[in-house]
Design a protein around this motif. Structure first.
Motif, mmCIF file in Angstrom:
data_model
loop_
_atom_site.group_PDB
_atom_site.id
_atom_site.type_symbol
_atom_site.label_atom_id
_atom_site.label_comp_id
_atom_site.label_asym_id
_atom_site.label_seq_id
_atom_site.Cartn_x
_atom_site.Cartn_y
_atom_site.Cartn_z
ATOM 1 N N GLY A 170 0.828 -1.207 0.000
ATOM 2 C CA GLY A 170 0.000 0.000 0.000
ATOM 3 C C GLY A 170 0.856 1.248 0.000
ATOM 4 N N SER A 171 0.227 2.368 0.321
ATOM 5 C CA SER A 171 0.977 3.608 0.504
ATOM 6 C C SER A 171 1.604 3.585 1.888
ATOM 7 N N GLN A 172 2.571 4.473 2.126
ATOM 8 C CA GLN A 172 3.221 4.517 3.436
ATOM 9 C C GLN A 172 2.185 4.734 4.541
ATOM 10 N N ARG A 173 1.215 5.602 4.294
ATOM 11 C CA ARG A 173 0.218 5.928 5.312
ATOM 12 C C ARG A 173 -0.708 4.735 5.577
ATOM 13 N N SER A 174 -1.216 4.123 4.502
ATOM 14 C CA SER A 174 -2.161 3.004 4.687
ATOM 15 C C SER A 174 -1.469 1.795 5.309
ATOM 16 N N LEU A 175 -0.167 1.646 5.023
ATOM 17 C CA LEU A 175 0.579 0.506 5.536
ATOM 18 C C LEU A 175 0.636 0.510 7.065
ATOM 19 N N ALA A 176 0.855 1.686 7.647
ATOM 20 C CA ALA A 176 0.937 1.795 9.108
ATOM 21 C C ALA A 176 -0.373 1.338 9.761
ATOM 22 N N GLU A 177 -1.487 1.708 9.153
ATOM 23 C CA GLU A 177 -2.802 1.317 9.675
ATOM 24 C C GLU A 177 -2.997 -0.199 9.561
ATOM 25 N N GLN A 178 -2.632 -0.754 8.391
ATOM 26 C CA GLN A 178 -2.770 -2.200 8.179
ATOM 27 C C GLN A 178 -1.888 -2.986 9.153
ATOM 28 N N GLN A 179 -0.678 -2.479 9.407
ATOM 29 C CA GLN A 179 0.232 -3.169 10.318
ATOM 30 C C GLN A 179 -0.361 -3.243 11.730
ATOM 31 N N GLN A 180 -0.924 -2.125 12.185
ATOM 32 C CA GLN A 180 -1.514 -2.086 13.522
ATOM 33 C C GLN A 180 -2.679 -3.078 13.626
ATOM 34 N N GLN A 181 -3.527 -3.085 12.595
ATOM 35 C CA GLN A 181 -4.687 -3.983 12.569
ATOM 36 C C GLN A 181 -4.244 -5.448 12.591
ATOM 37 N N THR A 182 -3.225 -5.757 11.795
ATOM 38 C CA THR A 182 -2.714 -7.132 11.717
ATOM 39 C C THR A 182 -2.119 -7.567 13.053
ATOM 40 N N GLU A 183 -1.330 -6.693 13.676
ATOM 41 C CA GLU A 183 -0.707 -7.007 14.962
ATOM 42 C C GLU A 183 -1.761 -7.337 16.018
ATOM 43 N N GLU A 184 -2.844 -6.573 16.045
ATOM 44 C CA GLU A 184 -3.905 -6.808 17.025
ATOM 45 C C GLU A 184 -4.520 -8.197 16.844
ATOM 46 N N ILE A 185 -4.780 -8.578 15.588
ATOM 47 C CA ILE A 185 -5.400 -9.886 15.315
ATOM 48 C C ILE A 185 -4.432 -11.016 15.652
ATOM 49 N N VAL A 186 -3.147 -10.835 15.347
ATOM 50 C CA VAL A 186 -2.132 -11.837 15.691
ATOM 51 C C VAL A 186 -2.105 -12.056 17.200
ATOM 52 N N HIS A 187 -2.104 -10.981 17.965
ATOM 53 C CA HIS A 187 -2.037 -11.099 19.430
ATOM 54 C C HIS A 187 -3.300 -11.727 20.000
ATOM 55 N N GLN A 188 -4.450 -11.427 19.400
ATOM 56 C CA GLN A 188 -5.715 -12.022 19.859
ATOM 57 C C GLN A 188 -5.699 -13.542 19.723
ATOM 58 N N ASN A 189 -4.897 -14.050 18.794
ATOM 59 C CA ASN A 189 -4.825 -15.490 18.548
ATOM 60 C C ASN A 189 -3.585 -16.132 19.181
ATOM 61 N N GLY A 190 -2.976 -15.412 20.122
ATOM 62 C CA GLY A 190 -1.837 -15.972 20.848
ATOM 63 C C GLY A 190 -0.542 -15.942 20.081
ATOM 64 N N GLY A 191 -0.497 -15.117 19.020
ATOM 65 C CA GLY A 191 0.710 -15.048 18.198
ATOM 66 C C GLY A 191 1.825 -14.285 18.882
ATOM 67 N N SER A 192 3.047 -14.507 18.392
ATOM 68 C CA SER A 192 4.231 -13.851 18.952
ATOM 69 C C SER A 192 4.223 -12.369 18.602
ATOM 70 N N SER A 193 5.075 -11.616 19.298
ATOM 71 C CA SER A 193 5.201 -10.201 18.955
ATOM 72 C C SER A 193 5.744 -10.090 17.531
ATOM 73 N N VAL A 194 5.335 -9.026 16.857
ATOM 74 C CA VAL A 194 5.550 -8.911 15.412
ATOM 75 C C VAL A 194 6.566 -7.812 15.125
ATOM 76 N N ALA A 195 7.609 -8.141 14.346
ATOM 77 C CA ALA A 195 8.557 -7.130 13.860
ATOM 78 C C ALA A 195 8.457 -7.104 12.340
ATOM 79 N N TRP A 196 8.362 -5.927 11.765
ATOM 80 C CA TRP A 196 8.127 -5.794 10.324
ATOM 81 C C TRP A 196 9.436 -5.539 9.578
ATOM 82 N N ALA A 197 9.629 -6.275 8.492
ATOM 83 C CA ALA A 197 10.768 -6.038 7.595
ATOM 84 C C ALA A 197 10.271 -5.220 6.412
ATOM 85 N N GLU A 198 10.831 -4.029 6.230
ATOM 86 C CA GLU A 198 10.380 -3.169 5.130
ATOM 87 C C GLU A 198 11.454 -2.988 4.064
ATOM 88 N N GLY A 199 12.708 -3.290 4.399
ATOM 89 C CA GLY A 199 13.782 -3.198 3.403
ATOM 90 C C GLY A 199 13.704 -4.350 2.418
#
Length: 347
Positions: A170-199
């Protein structure tokens, strides 16, 4: 539309096409098998991305499935001949040129790996990400056997756990929103903490690990043969089918790491076995039959990517029923009355 001959090789996201095929794939080969890849959840499998095909028919005539030189984004003129030949597995004609839909490359991309306490939790997370309409570009599942094999083969330190690889575009702005949303769903399902690779280099390293899954699986039992089978089910049924398949693999004492384009409801078992051992080969065959029928019972298909070939002809009959199969035979007889093209395959 981008015109490509059957000889053209296509790797990565060249020219923005939304596929990431296996090594040595050709475009017309991918069209003939109705192939897809890790990007299909966002950009579609091969069928919606083919606008026109040039086909040599069994009698030697040249057919342009949408008419010579045409590549409209949509059409309602006559039967959809392009879709008929996509996935025909070489049984109706030679595909010699494809006109393809292109997709723009995104402004920004980010990839992450998340580990989960169970296979069920990882797949449930996938379903929730899709239900929340997060526009994921790729969402790939590895069970703990596959994650461990990939980790060792690619020399990366992954936890031995059910794992998801997620990529957002996505765009830089939309990506930040999507990342936050994804992290929340991962944590709700017992997933590990999330680090994003952008390079780009780090992203390519993660996806290279995933694309080497076949070789990583074979390395679990050196000297043995690999057999990859796939099914595809409605997303809502995916958690149940994956969990049942995992239990079946364990109960059958089969080395079969699971990996999947789970955003499409599609997953693979890479079955590694000693082909010289008739008893083990029989167990593998019985497992694949159960897997296919499990997918059919869930309202899915016996193959989402690999095709029917010789091995899934009986399952195809169960999937389509006699009327469906009779219709396929009528088409085959009309186009290839002498049964010259890939005889015995599919039908």
């Amino acid at each position: 539309g981008h015109v490509a001959t059957g000889q053209e090789r296509h790797y990565g996201n060249c020219t923005g096409l939304g596929h990431y095929p296996g090594a040595d794939a050709s475009l017309c080969g991918m069209a003939a098998t109705g192939a897809s890849g890790t990007n299909a959840v966002r950009y579609g499998a091969m069928r919606p991305n083919v606008l026109n095909l040039r086909v040599v028919l069994p009698d030697g005539r040249l057919l342009h499935t949408a008419g010579p030189g045409r590549h409209p984004r949509k059409r309602a003129a006559g039967y959809d001949l392009t879709s008929l030949f996509v996935g025909s597995e070489g049984t109706l004609g030679f595909l010699t040129q494809a006109t393809l839909r292109l997709h723009p490359l995104p402004e920004a991309s980010a990839v992450t790996i998340a580990s989960f306490p169970s296979v069920g939790a990882a797949v449930a997370c996938t379903v929730q990400v899709l239900q929340a309409a997060v526009p994921v570009a790729r969402i790939e599942f590895l069970d703990e056997v596959m994650a461990d094999a990939c980790s060792r083969f690619s020399e990366m330190e992954l936890p031995v756990a059910a794992t998801l690889l997620l990529e957002l575009h996505g765009s830089q702005r939309s990506l930040a929103e999507q990342q936050q949303q994804t992290e929340e769903i991962v944590h709700q399902n017992g997933g590990s903490s999330v680090a994003w690779a952008e390079g780009q280099e780090e992203r390519e390293r993660l996806w290279s690990m995933r694309h080497n899954a076949w070789y990583a699986a074979l390395a679990l039992r050196p000297g043995c043969q690999g057999y990859s089978t796939d099914v595809c089910v409605p997303i809502s049924r995916l958690p149940d089918v994956v969990v049942e398949t995992k239990q079946d693999l364990q109960a059958s004492n089969i080395t079969g790491p699971m990996v999947g384009h789970v955003g499409d409801g599609n997953f693979h078992c890479i079955l590694v076995f000693n082909s010289q051992d008739p008893e083990e080969a029989q167990r593998i065959h019985a497992f694949t039959e159960r897997l296919g029928r499990r997918a059919l019972a869930a309202g899915g298909t016996c193959t989402g990517e690999h095709g029917v070939g010789l091995g899934k002809r009986a399952l195809l009959q169960e999937e389509l029923g006699p009327e469906g199969l009779d219709t396929l035979r009528s088409i085959k007889a009309a186009l290839d009355p002498h049964n010259l093209m890939n005889p015995g395959k599919v039908l």
